[in-house]
Design a protein around this motif. Structure first.
Motif: not given
Length: 165
Positions: A5, A33-34, A139
């Protein structure tokens, strides 16, 4: 828990890009996360031995490594930080960091222990760190990037930019 990941944070370059410093993972910070779930990593979650620094997660594009190759990782109660000496022959990497083409760090990890307090929230308790990459995007939206370079008069010029997710 299964495959490798990736998570992204901040980067800083100094001394004309010869040294890159950054926070590879801010502990306790929450990341989206996405769009699938929110995630945090607990302090001390990472176990690591021989870790590589590469560009954009391309394993063959090595820049440094902890096993004698100019990469130092520091694990504290608040973050996993790194310092990397970018070799002179990697002027391409130095230029990309200086021009903010590469503006973040991303960890490559195998999650070993996790908890799901709710279906949309994950807490990583233990992970094996395999690599860190210099990347174009971060992120963790609450981080910032700092680029510092030596001025001609020997002073230090510092600029701050928000990291855009």
């Amino acid at each position: 828990m299964g495959g490798i990941e990736y998570r992204f944070a901040e980067v800083r370059a100094e001394e004309k890009g010869a040294v890159v410093r950054g926070v590879a993972m801010p502990y306790g910070a929450e990341a989206d996360i996405a769009g699938a779930f929110r995630e945090t990593v607990e302090p001390g979650a990472f176990r690591f031995d021989d870790v590589v620094l590469n560009r954009m997660h391309v394993r063959e594009d090595l820049i440094a490594r902890t096993d004698g190759g100019g990469l130092t990782l520091t694990d504290s109660a608040t973050a996993l930080s790194l310092r990397a000496d970018v070799p002179e022959y990697r002027q391409d990497v130095r230029d990309q960091v200086a021009r903010r083409i590469l503006r973040g760090l991303s960890v490559e990890m195998y999650v070993k222990a996790e908890e799901w307090p709710s279906p949309d929230r994950r807490v990583i308790k233990a992970a094996e760190l395999r690599g860190v990459a210099l990347v174009d995007r971060a992120a963790y939206g609450d981080t910032t990037l700092q680029l510092a370079k030596r001025a001609r008069d020997g002073g230090l010029e510092v600029r701050w930019w928000p990291v855009v997710v």
